[in-house]
Design an enzyme around this catalytic site. Sequence first.
Site, mmCIF file in Angstrom:
data_model
loop_
_atom_site.group_PDB
_atom_site.id
_atom_site.type_symbol
_atom_site.label_atom_id
_atom_site.label_comp_id
_atom_site.label_asym_id
_atom_site.label_seq_id
_atom_site.Cartn_x
_atom_site.Cartn_y
_atom_site.Cartn_z
ATOM 1 C CG HIS A 1 -82.375 -9.089 -20.053
ATOM 2 N ND1 HIS A 1 -81.418 -8.221 -19.583
ATOM 3 C CD2 HIS A 1 -83.543 -8.428 -19.947
ATOM 4 C CE1 HIS A 1 -82.002 -7.089 -19.235
ATOM 5 N NE2 HIS A 1 -83.299 -7.189 -19.441
ATOM 6 C CG ASP B 1 -91.588 -10.982 -28.825
ATOM 7 O OD1 ASP B 1 -91.487 -11.003 -30.061
ATOM 8 O OD2 ASP B 1 -92.245 -11.816 -28.173
ATOM 9 C CD GLU C 1 -94.296 -12.708 -31.373
ATOM 10 O OE1 GLU C 1 -94.870 -12.665 -30.258
ATOM 11 O OE2 GLU C 1 -93.106 -12.414 -31.526
HETATM 12 P P1 FAD Z 1 -76.972 -12.824 -21.378
HETATM 13 O O1 FAD Z 1 -78.120 -13.275 -20.584
HETATM 14 O O2 FAD Z 1 -76.085 -11.841 -20.767
HETATM 15 O O3 FAD Z 1 -76.131 -14.086 -21.894
HETATM 16 C C1 FAD Z 1 -76.770 -15.233 -22.392
HETATM 17 C C2 FAD Z 1 -75.728 -16.315 -22.729
HETATM 18 O O4 FAD Z 1 -74.983 -15.890 -23.873
HETATM 19 C C3 FAD Z 1 -74.707 -16.569 -21.628
HETATM 20 O O5 FAD Z 1 -74.312 -17.914 -21.660
HETATM 21 C C4 FAD Z 1 -73.557 -15.678 -22.012
HETATM 22 O O6 FAD Z 1 -72.336 -16.131 -21.505
HETATM 23 C C5 FAD Z 1 -73.610 -15.747 -23.528
HETATM 24 N N1 FAD Z 1 -73.159 -14.518 -24.178
HETATM 25 C C6 FAD Z 1 -73.519 -13.251 -23.913
HETATM 26 N N2 FAD Z 1 -72.918 -12.420 -24.767
HETATM 27 C C7 FAD Z 1 -72.160 -13.181 -25.579
HETATM 28 C C8 FAD Z 1 -71.295 -12.908 -26.676
HETATM 29 N N3 FAD Z 1 -71.069 -11.660 -27.111
HETATM 30 N N4 FAD Z 1 -70.691 -13.946 -27.278
HETATM 31 C C9 FAD Z 1 -70.895 -15.227 -26.870
HETATM 32 N N5 FAD Z 1 -71.688 -15.535 -25.832
HETATM 33 C C10 FAD Z 1 -72.320 -14.528 -25.209
HETATM 34 N N6 FAD Z 1 -85.424 -14.339 -26.839
HETATM 35 C C11 FAD Z 1 -85.926 -14.483 -28.067
HETATM 36 O O7 FAD Z 1 -85.387 -15.231 -28.870
HETATM 37 N N7 FAD Z 1 -87.039 -13.805 -28.446
HETATM 38 C C12 FAD Z 1 -87.660 -12.923 -27.644
HETATM 39 O O8 FAD Z 1 -88.645 -12.319 -28.038
HETATM 40 C C13 FAD Z 1 -87.138 -12.726 -26.345
HETATM 41 N N8 FAD Z 1 -87.701 -11.846 -25.507
HETATM 42 C C14 FAD Z 1 -87.182 -11.680 -24.262
HETATM 43 C C15 FAD Z 1 -87.777 -10.742 -23.407
HETATM 44 C C16 FAD Z 1 -87.263 -10.538 -22.145
HETATM 45 C C17 FAD Z 1 -87.924 -9.515 -21.237
HETATM 46 C C18 FAD Z 1 -86.169 -11.305 -21.706
HETATM 47 C C19 FAD Z 1 -85.636 -11.130 -20.324
HETATM 48 C C20 FAD Z 1 -85.574 -12.245 -22.539
HETATM 49 C C21 FAD Z 1 -86.077 -12.434 -23.827
HETATM 50 N N9 FAD Z 1 -85.513 -13.350 -24.715
HETATM 51 C C22 FAD Z 1 -86.019 -13.491 -25.976
HETATM 52 C C23 FAD Z 1 -84.406 -14.214 -24.299
HETATM 53 C C24 FAD Z 1 -83.068 -13.629 -24.678
HETATM 54 O O9 FAD Z 1 -82.854 -13.738 -26.060
HETATM 55 C C25 FAD Z 1 -81.939 -14.394 -23.992
HETATM 56 O O10 FAD Z 1 -82.143 -14.429 -22.611
HETATM 57 C C26 FAD Z 1 -80.601 -13.752 -24.288
HETATM 58 O O11 FAD Z 1 -79.569 -14.620 -23.893
HETATM 59 C C27 FAD Z 1 -80.471 -12.493 -23.505
HETATM 60 O O12 FAD Z 1 -79.471 -11.701 -24.039
HETATM 61 P P2 FAD Z 1 -78.432 -11.000 -23.098
HETATM 62 O O13 FAD Z 1 -77.727 -10.075 -24.006
HETATM 63 O O14 FAD Z 1 -79.008 -10.445 -21.878
HETATM 64 O O15 FAD Z 1 -77.506 -12.283 -22.780
#
Ligand code: FAD
Length: 512
Positions: free
Chosen positions: A90, A153, A266
């Site tokens: 994400h 969120d 918020e």
């Molecule tokens: P990924 O996108 O898969 O990875 C993000 C980064 O972390 C990459 O660099 C990856 O290599 C690294 N990573 C992934 N897993 C690990 C692990 N286990 N150990 C070490 N590194 C790792 N953020 C907020 O703070 N608050 C919000 O309310 C919020 N709402 C969101 C709503 C939506 C619809 C979306 C799309 C994003 C939102 N986000 C929010 C952002 C979100 O927190 C970040 O994009 C987060 O990185 C997504 O998590 P993911 O598991 O998909 O990680």
Amino acid sequence: MIACLGRIVHDSDAESKLDDDVSTIFNSLNLQGSIENGDVSGIASKDFGGLYSFKPLYLIRPSGAEDISRIVKAAAGTPHLTVAARGNGHSINGQAMADGGYVIDMRSTGENHFKLLTVNGSPCIDVSGGALWEDVLRRCVSRFGLAPRSWTDYLSLTVGGTLSNAGVSGQAFRYGPQTSNVTELEVVTGKGDITVCSETQNPELFFGALGGLGQFGIITRARVKLQPAPDMVRWIRVVYAEFEEFTRDAELLVSQKEDESFDYVEGFVFCNNDDPVNGWPSVQLNPDQEFNPAHLPQTAGPVLYCLELGFHYRNSDQPSTVDMAVSRLVRGLGFVDGLISQVDVSYMGFLLRVKRAEQDAKANGVWDNPHPWLNLFVSKSDIVDFDRTVFKKMVKNGIGGPMLIYPLLRSKWDSRTSVALPEGEIFYIVALLRFVPKGPSVEKKVAENREIVKWCIKEGLDFKLYLPHYRAKEDWKRHFGNQWTRLEKRKANFDPMAILAPGQRIFKRTNQ
Ligand code: FAD
């Protein structure tokens, strides 16, 4: 499942030789998970942003930390390969991709761990770094009547993914971000070591990994603080015409004592018109009630402001007690008379509210559109300027998605973590969450984001990007400021060959 390894055939001898080398390494690893050549299933070369696409050499679905350690060590044995943990993909700007490297799908480890513990008399849960927060919520509430204290969120994000950034929502003013709510991690470092760390055990790795953009290790387990889960939430929105009144109330609410404020605070900006996505209709919580613009003062400008509040209660609480407590809190606020909307929802329903929005957006076909999002932390000292230039001018016609803004308290964040923050005690998270149809307008919106960041730099605003994305090392150095040296030291200690999280583009892979 034993890894089944295919072999990629290329025209070039050099590439074939490379593939042979990689195949040999993998065949000797005895992984418990599985491996896919390239990105056959197509998940590793795309993310939620839809702006970048990089194809990995392999997509690996590990069974746990041992597999991940073997993969990292295998990459270290080659001169050039990198490893990206992919949470739920994400990210916006390809942060979880590895161009020609190994992508580790952390979701395959999602079921690992899940154990309730009591630490110093307080409940905690051990969860996998690859677990989705929505699964953590459902399990904790249904099995134990407990829940984590600090959220995002949207909950279809992994534990490791949000802890690598911060994890912020309307509870963070009280409990800090998610990074302030874990007491122990298990991490696979860039050397392939599986290390348990906490405030007292390997603290440099613990604080480095929290908000560390995946640079120091892959989080395979996190110990998350829990609290009793409430049954219900009174969910309230109140509207302001003046930014100064909105910020005064928001800052007051986040600074009050626990029993004298809401449980969730918020806010967002919306357009002062009847546009269904960007305007008045985006505010009402109860679909039976219409937003009545007749309440607005003549002085209202092109944009309006909404404070979004949540009050927790139990089914056993008397309705009159809840009403009185909420009225007492609302009474002190200076929103526009008559512009209040409220509903009662279950606690789970409240935390899963964006999931419902996702289902609607998927049905309308907009969820899969590109998302050139921009997230910033802006100091209280500069937020009026920001409002005047960005909200009231640059994006005054809306962005085709939410424009969030709410205050946070720096003292709730641990300065030993890797997150970069503005200087002042009160700062605002600003999130421009654009949904843009595929086509030339995407590049235009990316350019608009760049303009906003350039303006912030030019005007010397006290700000940082959240979920930062820079290409040049100079920009990263400016982003981390006086934390840059600490970041470099941590990198040298835990990932000296810069194998991990190449999609962040902070360090280049070395062969030293
Ligand atoms: P990924 O996108 O898969 O990875 C993000 C980064 O972390 C990459 O660099 C990856 O290599 C690294 N990573 C992934 N897993 C690990 C692990 N286990 N150990 C070490 N590194 C790792 N953020 C907020 O703070 N608050 C919000 O309310 C919020 N709402 C969101 C709503 C939506 C619809 C979306 C799309 C994003 C939102 N986000 C929010 C952002 C979100 O927190 C970040 O994009 C987060 O990185 C997504 O998590 P993911 O598991 O998909 O990680």
